[in-house]
Design a protein around this motif. Structure first.
Motif, PDB file in Angstrom:
ATOM      1  N   SER A   1       0.805  -1.218   0.000  1.00 60.75           N
ATOM      2  CA  SER A   1       0.000   0.000   0.000  1.00 60.75           C
ATOM      3  C   SER A   1       0.843   1.276   0.000  1.00 60.75           C
TER       4      SER A   1
ATOM      5  N   ASP B   1      -8.807   2.564   0.536  1.00 60.59           N
ATOM      6  CA  ASP B   1      -8.033   3.414  -0.363  1.00 60.59           C
ATOM      7  C   ASP B   1      -8.858   4.603  -0.833  1.00 60.59           C
TER       8      ASP B   1
ATOM      9  N   SER C   1      -5.991   5.729   3.810  1.00 57.85           N
ATOM     10  CA  SER C   1      -5.455   4.378   3.992  1.00 57.85           C
ATOM     11  C   SER C   1      -4.551   4.269   5.215  1.00 57.85           C
TER      12      SER C   1
ATOM     13  N   ALA D   1      -9.196   6.534  -6.741  1.00 61.72           N
ATOM     14  CA  ALA D   1      -7.850   6.336  -6.205  1.00 61.72           C
ATOM     15  C   ALA D   1      -6.916   7.384  -6.799  1.00 61.72           C
TER      16      ALA D   1
END
Length: 362
Positions: A27, A121, A221, A261
């Motif tokens: 991530s 996210d 996140s 995103a």
């Protein structure tokens, strides 16, 4: 990385167990992070800090541990098990240090994994936006009495707009003709917004805004939620250092209010969600308003606009520099990230009048 290598590193930390499996978490853009499972069914996060990006890794880790200890002391009403779910808990090495240095000179730290947690996210509902604001506001509130002189500046000039413009101008001088051509549509926009994007930095320099503990990477996140979408814990504290509230507020808004995103290539999907913004503001000020001055509150919307811009500028600069900072998956990854942020900035700007903080309160 081989399991045997991870096992040898893990064995340097205080434990009476060994790893049976692991997976790399992808991530983040910077560090190498592994979720490991042990024979006794314990779970830990083992992380190699990128010493190429962070020049004082021991100081960085010390920052993280100091803030976690402070938060633990502020939450003594919680049980031990609950505390480990609400605050990052670091594991010391056998020698009593907060980190281990391997034979190659790489720095590793380890923390207890928070099980049954969820990350996002992107935000898909008002509850997550509200809880995200509430948890980040609580983090800043609980650390508001921490002496920032105890912290190192992990990345000097991290949110300095003048510094980022200097990097950008240098990148323009060395960028290939091909990359300059592909980025040309955004060069004029950067110049057009230059003066406005320095206002927050000027307020900080004047001393009118308080220097406090800030997280400096408050994307959604980096907030853990439980299965009921309630905020649990602020994570990824590598960039905790002295700063101003507008950086943390703005970077959170940047990700929470983007309906896509940050590397979404279909720009039609990139929109600033004003309802998520208002939900975040409600949660954030519920915890943080008593700590803020009227001047700080006044400039929070500009903080959001500034942080979207600065990330667009940083992605664009890295693209022009041939991708030397952020991890990329393909040749135009940073350019796509930059386009995404500038589209978000456009959408935010069209709703800027609605972003007045006091009028956003429900």
């Amino acid at each position: 990385m081989m399991l045997s290598k991870l096992n040898s590193i893990y064995a340097c930390f205080k434990n009476d167990d060994s790893i049976i499996s692991y997976k790399q978490l992808a991530s983040g853009h910077i560090n190498d992070t592994f979720l490991i499972e042990t024979k006794k069914n314990a779970f830990f996060i083992l992380q190699q800090i990128n010493k190429g990006v962070f020049k004082n890794v021991p100081g960085l880790i010390n920052n993280k541990v100091l803030i976690s200890s402070h938060l633990q002391n502020k939450n003594t009403h919680l049980t031990d098990d609950e505390l480990k779910r609400r605050v990052l808990c670091f594991v010391k090495t056998l020698k009593g240090y907060n980190y281990h240095t391997d034979n190659a000179g790489n720095y590793w730290n380890m923390m207890i994994y928070i099980k049954d947690s969820v990350t996002y996210d992107t935000v898909k509902c008002l509850d997550v936006a509200y809880e995200g604001g509430k948890l980040m506001g609580d983090f800043l509130n609980l650390t508001s009495d921490f002496n920032t002189n105890s912290l190192i500046e992990v990345i000097p000039k991290f949110h300095s707009m003048s510094f980022r413009f200097n990097q950008y101008n240098k990148a323009l001088c060395i960028a290939s003709k091909e990359r300059l051509a592909k980025a040309s549509a955004y060069l004029g926009l950067v110049e057009e917004l230059k003066d406005e994007m320095h206002i927050i930095e000027e307020l900080k320099a004047s001393g009118d805004i308080k220097i406090r503990v800030t997280h400096n990477d408050t994307k959604i996140s980096n907030i853990l939620f439980d299965c009921n979408k309630k905020g649990l814990c602020v994570i990824d504290t590598d960039t905790v250092m002295p700063g101003i509230v507008h950086y943390d507020f703005g970077d959170a808004i940047r990700t929470i209010c983007n309906e896509a995103a940050e590397d979404e290539k279909d720009l039609n999907k990139v929109k600033f969600n004003i309802n998520y913004y208002k939900a975040y503001v409600n949660g954030f000020l519920e915890k943080m308003k008593p700590e803020l001055t009227s001047l700080e509150i006044k400039y929070l919307p500009l903080g959001a606009k500034t942080m979207v811009f600065i990330m667009g500028l940083r992605f664009l600069t890295d693209y022009l520099n041939n991708d030397i900072y952020y991890k990329t998956s393909y040749s135009e990854h940073n350019l796509d990230r930059s386009k995404n942020q500038f589209k978000l900035l456009e959408s935010l700007s069209s709703q800027y009048k609605e972003m007045d903080i006091l009028n956003s309160l429900s």
